[in-house]
Structure formats: structure tokens, C-alpha cells
Design a protein around this motif. Structure first.
Motif, PDB file in Angstrom:
ATOM      1  N   UNK A 118       0.843  -1.195   0.000  1.00 32.38           N
ATOM      2  CA  UNK A 118       0.000   0.000   0.000  1.00 32.38           C
ATOM      3  C   UNK A 118       0.880   1.247   0.000  1.00 32.38           C
ATOM      4  N   UNK A 119       0.319   2.356  -0.479  1.00 35.65           N
ATOM      5  CA  UNK A 119       1.038   3.624  -0.445  1.00 35.65           C
ATOM      6  C   UNK A 119       1.227   4.033   1.016  1.00 35.65           C
ATOM      7  N   UNK A 120       2.410   4.512   1.395  1.00 37.74           N
ATOM      8  CA  UNK A 120       2.587   4.982   2.777  1.00 37.74           C
ATOM      9  C   UNK A 120       1.526   6.008   3.139  1.00 37.74           C
ATOM     10  N   UNK A 121       0.938   5.841   4.325  1.00 35.73           N
ATOM     11  CA  UNK A 121      -0.138   6.745   4.726  1.00 35.73           C
ATOM     12  C   UNK A 121      -0.335   6.753   6.221  1.00 35.73           C
ATOM     13  N   UNK A 122      -1.424   7.388   6.655  1.00 33.40           N
ATOM     14  CA  UNK A 122      -1.699   7.561   8.083  1.00 33.40           C
ATOM     15  C   UNK A 122      -2.905   6.748   8.504  1.00 33.40           C
ATOM     16  N   UNK A 123      -3.148   6.744   9.790  1.00 34.04           N
ATOM     17  CA  UNK A 123      -4.390   6.196  10.328  1.00 34.04           C
ATOM     18  C   UNK A 123      -5.497   7.237  10.118  1.00 34.04           C
ATOM     19  N   UNK A 124      -6.734   6.864  10.490  1.00 42.33           N
ATOM     20  CA  UNK A 124      -7.830   7.842  10.448  1.00 42.33           C
ATOM     21  C   UNK A 124      -7.463   9.027  11.340  1.00 42.33           C
ATOM     22  N   UNK A 125      -7.681  10.234  10.848  1.00 35.82           N
ATOM     23  CA  UNK A 125      -7.228  11.424  11.555  1.00 35.82           C
ATOM     24  C   UNK A 125      -8.274  11.961  12.519  1.00 35.82           C
ATOM     25  N   UNK A 126      -7.795  12.384  13.652  1.00 37.43           N
ATOM     26  CA  UNK A 126      -8.656  13.086  14.598  1.00 37.43           C
ATOM     27  C   UNK A 126      -8.692  14.562  14.209  1.00 37.43           C
ATOM     28  N   UNK A 127      -9.456  15.332  14.950  1.00 36.64           N
ATOM     29  CA  UNK A 127      -9.565  16.770  14.671  1.00 36.64           C
ATOM     30  C   UNK A 127      -8.453  17.563  15.342  1.00 36.64           C
ATOM     31  N   UNK A 128      -7.546  16.882  16.025  1.00 34.62           N
ATOM     32  CA  UNK A 128      -6.482  17.552  16.769  1.00 34.62           C
ATOM     33  C   UNK A 128      -5.413  18.068  15.804  1.00 34.62           C
ATOM     34  N   UNK A 129      -5.123  19.357  15.843  1.00 34.79           N
ATOM     35  CA  UNK A 129      -4.165  19.971  14.922  1.00 34.79           C
ATOM     36  C   UNK A 129      -2.768  19.388  15.068  1.00 34.79           C
ATOM     37  N   UNK A 130      -2.362  19.128  16.293  1.00 35.14           N
ATOM     38  CA  UNK A 130      -1.018  18.590  16.523  1.00 35.14           C
ATOM     39  C   UNK A 130      -0.888  17.192  15.926  1.00 35.14           C
ATOM     40  N   UNK A 183     -15.911  17.940   5.010  1.00 37.92           N
ATOM     41  CA  UNK A 183     -17.258  18.427   4.689  1.00 37.92           C
ATOM     42  C   UNK A 183     -17.839  17.656   3.508  1.00 37.92           C
ATOM     43  N   UNK A 184     -17.045  17.490   2.461  1.00 34.68           N
ATOM     44  CA  UNK A 184     -17.515  16.796   1.265  1.00 34.68           C
ATOM     45  C   UNK A 184     -17.824  15.330   1.569  1.00 34.68           C
ATOM     46  N   UNK A 185     -16.958  14.700   2.353  1.00 35.33           N
ATOM     47  CA  UNK A 185     -17.162  13.297   2.688  1.00 35.33           C
ATOM     48  C   UNK A 185     -18.435  13.099   3.501  1.00 35.33           C
ATOM     49  N   UNK A 186     -18.688  14.012   4.436  1.00 31.14           N
ATOM     50  CA  UNK A 186     -19.899  13.908   5.232  1.00 31.14           C
ATOM     51  C   UNK A 186     -21.154  14.027   4.393  1.00 31.14           C
ATOM     52  N   UNK A 187     -21.117  14.931   3.390  1.00 30.11           N
ATOM     53  CA  UNK A 187     -22.290  15.136   2.532  1.00 30.11           C
ATOM     54  C   UNK A 187     -22.509  13.970   1.572  1.00 30.11           C
ATOM     55  N   UNK A 188     -21.431  13.459   0.975  1.00 28.31           N
ATOM     56  CA  UNK A 188     -21.558  12.434  -0.058  1.00 28.31           C
ATOM     57  C   UNK A 188     -21.656  11.021   0.499  1.00 28.31           C
ATOM     58  N   UNK A 189     -20.948  10.751   1.591  1.00 29.04           N
ATOM     59  CA  UNK A 189     -20.838   9.377   2.065  1.00 29.04           C
ATOM     60  C   UNK A 189     -21.357   9.165   3.481  1.00 29.04           C
ATOM     61  N   UNK A 190     -21.876  10.232   4.089  1.00 22.29           N
ATOM     62  CA  UNK A 190     -22.334  10.168   5.489  1.00 22.29           C
ATOM     63  C   UNK A 190     -21.235   9.625   6.393  1.00 22.29           C
ATOM     64  N   UNK A 191     -20.013   9.919   6.031  1.00 22.88           N
ATOM     65  CA  UNK A 191     -18.854   9.454   6.789  1.00 22.88           C
ATOM     66  C   UNK A 191     -17.741  10.471   6.573  1.00 22.88           C
ATOM     67  N   UNK A 192     -17.432  11.251   7.585  1.00 29.64           N
ATOM     68  CA  UNK A 192     -16.448  12.313   7.436  1.00 29.64           C
ATOM     69  C   UNK A 192     -15.031  11.869   7.773  1.00 29.64           C
ATOM     70  N   UNK A 193     -14.828  10.571   7.969  1.00 33.90           N
ATOM     71  CA  UNK A 193     -13.497  10.068   8.317  1.00 33.90           C
ATOM     72  C   UNK A 193     -12.529  10.270   7.156  1.00 33.90           C
ATOM     73  N   UNK A 194     -11.333  10.755   7.462  1.00 37.70           N
ATOM     74  CA  UNK A 194     -10.314  10.979   6.435  1.00 37.70           C
ATOM     75  C   UNK A 194      -8.971  10.442   6.911  1.00 37.70           C
ATOM     76  N   UNK A 195      -8.051  10.268   5.959  1.00 33.26           N
ATOM     77  CA  UNK A 195      -6.686   9.875   6.276  1.00 33.26           C
ATOM     78  C   UNK A 195      -5.762  10.473   5.229  1.00 33.26           C
ATOM     79  N   UNK A 196      -4.472  10.387   5.461  1.00 32.34           N
ATOM     80  CA  UNK A 196      -3.488  10.942   4.542  1.00 32.34           C
ATOM     81  C   UNK A 196      -2.757   9.816   3.818  1.00 32.34           C
ATOM     82  N   UNK A 197      -2.336  10.120   2.598  1.00 30.24           N
ATOM     83  CA  UNK A 197      -1.609   9.139   1.804  1.00 30.24           C
ATOM     84  C   UNK A 197      -0.577   9.879   0.960  1.00 30.24           C
TER      85      UNK A 197
END
Length: 452
Positions: free
Chosen positions: A130-142, A186-200
Motif C-alpha cells: 500500500x502507499x505509505x499513509x496515516x491512520x484515520x485522523x482526529x480533529x487535533x491539529x497537533x 465536509x464533502x465526505x460527510x455530505x456524499x458518504x455520510x462518513x467524514x473520516x479521512x486519512x493521509x496518503x
């Protein structure tokens, strides 16, 4: 025993499923919204029922209406095609609870692969790169900054429930990250009813290679080789070909093995596609996602293997598909598919609507196939995807398949709406396409092809 199938879709895939039902000796039941009341495939189906309404939510996404029609028509099974409810585990479960066969993977597989992040985790467990990436991100800026630093720039912000390029943003530098995260959430919540995101990590110049698999639901599966889908606009495929050209056979073998590992590891049932990014700079490949349905571009696989993927789906659901050994599947020749859209390539591919005053696809035969759900006089609306036809060509060689495609596109007559036919003709004459070297950035690098 399947005697009658509800085709829960529209357009060319509905026509394709209806034809496969006929080939299998199974009755088909079509459904239609108000704008599709004159669709030609409605006459090809054994029965056709109105869903009412024009919006997709009123018709092709109306689960209650679809189940009611299936019951009224005494259907034994439902084929969802692609799009709409094809990867909706809730609908698949409801179909099975109603005593009908779901012609597709299990709801559990749909759920597992529907979450990009969950699919990524399963791929890691099964040894699929898999492409190097992150876990699901929290809202914490740090935590966000730490994850971005670990992944590295440039990177992609991706919606876990995303698809078709929706919910995906490229970020080149740290100061742009926070805004991209907010917009993607915002887009994920509207389209997929799931606002979870991660980085890749962003692969700068990838090719998009996908492997067609078919699982038997018992931990066994076969592959039907691969397709190259690198020519895209806004992450949507435009031209596809099979097999993938100019890749080391050893790499292709590893991709096929990885795709089978993912299919077998979850006891996958039916047709599915495992998509990979191939890094043209390093020669490495990475798992992207798995589509738990028949693909738009499945015809090119059928052209090079002789397999009927939709008939295989129906027979598997009916329990009549004879076991298939990998050694029995061979590829021969080369195939291209061009997606003909009612759109304006010179105006950022905006959809074009209107009545098809002329609609005359090229004549089928001699290595030319056309899949469409439209006929002359029908209206192309803004309510659905603007795909109006797929032109598929095959040849003993890649050069012959490409030449047949150029001839077929030149013969395709459409008026009343704008199309991308000119762009497709330019693409099929472009040196980079003829040499088999485009990456997913091709249309961005050669904008002249988009306005030809």
C-alpha cells in the motif's frame, strides 16, 4: 434456481445485464424513471415497471420501490449493475432478507471494501503493498501535523468512504493542509455520510492498473488479467485498454497475485476489481482500492478472454457456474474502450444536455462493440451520469485495436448535445497513447487533447 432477475439500474449496464439474462435463459425485469421511459432496453426486457420520479433518489436509489417491484414481479434475484445501489450493503442485505439472491459480493465484503481505510488495513494484513499513509485522523491539529510530517509532502487527503475521485485533495505544502482537511471532511460527510479521512503519500506520475478477479465465495478466486485505466479526467476514466502495455511481466504477475490474495483472503464472491497505482519513477506498485461490483470497463476484459463476466455473475448466484481453473483462462489480442460522454471538454468537461437529434453509433462487428442505453430522440438530462455509450474495439495486435477504434469513433454520429468524441479521436492518435505511456496526469499535461 434463478428464473427472473430484477435489473436495478439504467443505461448501458441495464441493457448489458438484460442481454446476459437472455443468454442464460433467465427472464429480466427492467425498471425506469420518467426520463428513461423511452430507453430502448425496456423493450428487450421481459417486463418493465415504472419507478416514478426523475431524481435518482425517487427512482434508482429508492430501495423500497425496487423491492416492491421485485416482489410484484416474483423475481428470484437482483442485479445492481454499477453505481446507484451496487455497493450498498444495506440494500444487498434487504434483498437477501426478502428471499432473493443478490448478484454480487456479500454485504460483509461490500462494507469491508467500501471503507478505503479498512480495505487498506486488510491489504496490509494480507501482504499487499500500500502507499505509505496515516491512520484515520482526529480533529487535533497537533496530531494532524504529526501525521503529515510522517507521510511527507506532497500528499493526498482522502475520504475513507470516497470513490470516483470524490473526497480526494492533493496538498503540496504544510500551510495548505488544514484547509484541505476541512474541505474533504465536509464533502465526505455530505456524499458518504462518513467524514473520516486519512493521509496518503502522493505518487506524482502513476499509471492506474486494475486486475479483474472473480471469486467463488469459498476462499478461491481467479484473475482475468489486467486493464490500464490511466487516461482520466477529474479521476474519472476516459479510455481503458487490456492488457496493460509496457509493463514488466514479473510486475504484472505480482499484481495479479496481490489481487488474488485480497479476494481469497475475504472469501470474495463474484466479479470484483482490485485497483493499483504503478509508480513510473520507481517501478513499485501499490493497492488503491477494490470495487465490489462489475466495472464500467469490463467489456475489454471480455474481449481479450472470451469470458462473459455478467453471465458468470448470474450463474454463480444461481449455483450453476462450473468451477474455473486459472489455467483455463487465457488472454488473446488487445482491446480498447472509449467512453462517449455528453459533455464539453473545452469547458472543464461540464455535462451537455438536450435531445439526441442524431444518435448513430458505429456498426458492430469485425472487432467493434458498442454498449449503450440511448437511442435517437431520447433526452440527455443533468440528472444522471453523462455517459451515453461505450465503444469497444479488439484486434490481434494493439495497433489493429487502436486503428479500429479510430475508425469507429470517426463513424459515430451524434447531434443535439456536445460530446467528447473529438477529444477521444485526438487521444487515439496521440503519440503517448499509441506508445502506451500515459500516466493519470496525461490530460493535465496535454490539455490540447481535451479541446480537440
Amino acid at each position: 434456481m434463478i428464473r427472473k432477475v430484477l435489473v436495478a439500474n439504467r443505461g448501458e449496464i441495464a441493457a448489458r445485464i438484460i442481454e446476459a439474462c437472455r443468454q442464460c435463459g433467465v427472464a429480466s425485469v427492467a425498471v425506469y424513471s420518467e426520463p428513461d421511459a423511452q430507453a430502448p432496453y425496456l423493450k428487450q426486457a421481459d417486463e418493465a415497471y415504472p419507478l416514478g420520479g426523475a431524481l435518482a433518489t425517487e427512482s434508482y436509489l429508492n430501495q423500497a420501490a425496487l423491492l416492491e417491484i421485485a416482489g410484484k414481479a416474483q423475481c428470484d434475484a437482483v442485479h445492481p449493475g454499477y453505481g446507484f445501489l451496487a455497493e450498498n450493503a444495506e440494500f444487498a442485505t434487504a434483498v437477501e432478507q426478502a428471499g432473493m439472491a443478490w448478484i454480487g459480493p456479500t454485504p460483509e465484503c461490500i462494507v469491508a471494501m467500501g471503507s478505503k481505510h479498512q480495505a487498506r488495513q486488510l491489504a496490509v494484513e494480507l501482504g499487499v503493498p500500500v502507499v505509505p499513509g496515516s491512520a484515520i485522523l482526529s480533529a487535533d491539529d497537533a496530531a494532524l501535523a504529526e501525521a503529515a510530517s510522517s507521510v511527507g509532502f506532497p500528499l493526498l487527503v482522502k475520504a475513507s468512504g470516497g470513490g470516483g475521485g470524490i473526497g480526494m485533495r492533493a496538498v503540496a505544502k504544510p500551510e495548505d493542509l488544514a484547509a484541505a482537511v476541512r474541505a474533504t471532511r465536509d464533502l465526505a460527510g455530505k456524499h458518504f455520510s462518513d467524514s473520516a479521512i486519512y493521509l496518503e503519500r502522493l505518487v506524482a506520475q502513476p499509471r492506474h492498473i486494475e486486475v479483474q478477479v472473480f471469486g467463488f465465495g469459498d476462499g478461491q478466486a481467479v484473475h482475468l488479467y489486467e486493464r490500464d485505466c490511466s487516461i482520466q479526467r477529474r479521476y474519472q476514466k476516459v479510455v481503458e485498454e487490456a492488457p496493460a502495455p509496457n509493463l514488466p511481466e514479473a510486475t504484472l504477475e505480482k499484481m495479479r497475485a496481490a489481487a488474488l490474495a485480497l479476494a481469497c483472503g475475504q472469501k470474495y464472491r463474484g466479479a470484483g476489481t482490485v485497483e493499483f497505482l504503478y509508480d513510473t519513477d520507481t517501478g513499485e506498485f501499490y493497492f488503491l482500492e477494490m470495487n465490489t461490483r462489475i466495472q464500467v470497463e469490463h467489456p475489454i476484459t471480455e474481449m481479450i478472454t472470451g469470458a462473459d463476466l455478467v453471465a458468470m455473475q448470474i450463474k454463480l448466484a444461481a449455483g450453476t457456474l462450473a468451477p474455473i481453473e486459472q489455467s483455463a483462462l487465457n488472454q488473446h489480442g488487445h482491446a480498447f474502450e472509449c467512453r462517449v460522454y455528453a459533455e464539453r471538454p473545452a469547458k472543464h468537461f461540464l455535462p451537455s444536455t438536450g435531445v439526441l437529434e442524431t444518435f448513430a453509433p458505429p456498426v458492430e462487428g469485425a472487432g467493434v462493440r458498442v454498449d449503450t442505453g440511448y437511442a435517437q430522440g431520447m433526452k440527455v438530462t443533468h440528472l444522471y451520469d453523462p455517459l451515453i455509450a461505450k465503444v469497444i474495439t479488439w484486434g490481434e495486435t494493439r495497433e489493429l485495436a487502436a486503428a479500429r477504434m479510430r475508425d469507429a469513433l470517426a463513424a459515430f454520429q451524434v447531434s443535439g448535445v456536445e460530446t467528447n468524441l473529438g477529444m477521444l479521436q485526438a487521444l487515439m492518435s496521440h503519440d503517448a497513447v499509441l506508445n502506451g505511456t500515459p500516466t493519470t496526469q496525461f490530460l493535465s499535461l496535454y490539455p490540447g487533447t481535451a479541446v480537440a
